[in-house]
Design an enzyme around this catalytic site. Sequence first.
Site, mmCIF file in Angstrom:
data_model
loop_
_atom_site.group_PDB
_atom_site.id
_atom_site.type_symbol
_atom_site.label_atom_id
_atom_site.label_comp_id
_atom_site.label_asym_id
_atom_site.label_seq_id
_atom_site.Cartn_x
_atom_site.Cartn_y
_atom_site.Cartn_z
ATOM 1 N N ARG A 119 0.836 -1.196 0.000
ATOM 2 C CA ARG A 119 0.000 0.000 0.000
ATOM 3 C C ARG A 119 0.873 1.249 0.000
ATOM 4 O O ARG A 119 1.941 1.293 0.581
ATOM 5 C CB ARG A 119 -0.906 -0.036 1.244
ATOM 6 C CG ARG A 119 -1.948 1.073 1.297
ATOM 7 C CD ARG A 119 -2.984 0.752 2.373
ATOM 8 N NE ARG A 119 -3.879 1.872 2.589
ATOM 9 C CZ ARG A 119 -3.746 2.754 3.575
ATOM 10 N NH1 ARG A 119 -2.760 2.610 4.432
ATOM 11 N NH2 ARG A 119 -4.596 3.738 3.729
ATOM 12 N N LYS A 188 2.782 -8.302 11.842
ATOM 13 C CA LYS A 188 2.271 -8.331 10.474
ATOM 14 C C LYS A 188 2.608 -9.655 9.812
ATOM 15 O O LYS A 188 3.752 -10.089 9.787
ATOM 16 C CB LYS A 188 2.834 -7.176 9.649
ATOM 17 C CG LYS A 188 2.219 -7.104 8.253
ATOM 18 C CD LYS A 188 2.510 -5.794 7.563
ATOM 19 C CE LYS A 188 1.850 -5.746 6.190
ATOM 20 N NZ LYS A 188 2.036 -4.453 5.514
ATOM 21 N N ARG A 325 -2.522 2.742 13.170
ATOM 22 C CA ARG A 325 -1.654 1.905 13.995
ATOM 23 C C ARG A 325 -2.298 1.734 15.352
ATOM 24 O O ARG A 325 -2.961 2.623 15.858
ATOM 25 C CB ARG A 325 -0.268 2.523 14.133
ATOM 26 C CG ARG A 325 -0.278 3.888 14.801
ATOM 27 C CD ARG A 325 1.083 4.526 14.739
ATOM 28 N NE ARG A 325 1.075 5.849 15.329
ATOM 29 C CZ ARG A 325 2.082 6.707 15.247
ATOM 30 N NH1 ARG A 325 3.174 6.361 14.601
ATOM 31 N NH2 ARG A 325 2.020 7.890 15.813
#
Length: 331
Positions: A119, A188, A325
């Site tokens: 992204r 992640k 976040r």
Amino acid sequence: MDDRALLQRLIAGPATGDALAAASGQTRAAVWKRIEALREAGVAIEAKPGRGYALSQPLDLLDAAAIAAALSAPARARLDSLEVAWSIDSTNSELLRRSTPARGAAVLLAERQTGGRGRRGRVWASPLAAHLYLSLARAFGGGLARLGGLSLVAGIAAAQALHALGFAAVRLKWPNDLVALDGDGLRKLGGLLVEGGGEYAGPARAVIGLGLNVRMPAAAAAQIEQPWCDLAWLAGAQAPSRDAVVAALLDALLPALDEFDAQGLAPFLDRYAGFDALAGQAVSVLGSDREHRGVALGLADDGALRVRLDDGEERRFHAGEVSVRRSGAMR
């Protein structure tokens, strides 16, 4: 013996330079250069005295025929094509260069991407034969306006597939990250990127890209600047084969895309809530103007992130305009 065959030979076990040279009809010096090229592509290969070259960690290669055979019959019926490339700039870019099938989905995987994108144009690390780099091209009705929630739907399908494979810690971090719970933080695991075009209220096409960490090489891990994980780490032992993971992903993704094309985002909102890593958490939303702090409240009907700001106001943020976040845990 091409690079794929050379790597397949090393998967079978250690091999001396002499043996590889004899099998490939090349000199030992030529074999050494090819081993170095594989190392530069991200494959960890050791040179062991008396044993020759050996892989430093387990590795498997993708097989399009094996993936297709593992798919359910309904998923196979939804496929137009399934292809595995050895090395490519980007699976998304390649499908965007091609025509989109009139019906069904075209699926392209690669063992390596040299220009993988995340992204906002971020580089996606793509070591050879380590992870999954998967893109799917499909036509959609209803125009571009309906495609805003497509990355959310693809994320839900991916999370469902991974849960079915036993990875119960997998969650979704709005707008397009696959993450895993780790104590009070998130790591992640993968990401989604949707690109495409078409008419505002007419036919549209989309390419859905999924990058998923399966078995991270140490050299690639050293370059990552955020908490991360891979399926091998989550499994605590041997991760499932990449072929099996791809088949599970497609078995979940292909029918989900049919449902989205017919009904839009609404049927998926409750499913997303079951995987939402941010709901109820303090978050910082980084907009183009400033940072906004508050508590995430889940998704709005259009897929926007609802946040109750610290001043009490509720605000909606849309994919593409912000980064999110979880405060104190993950960027």
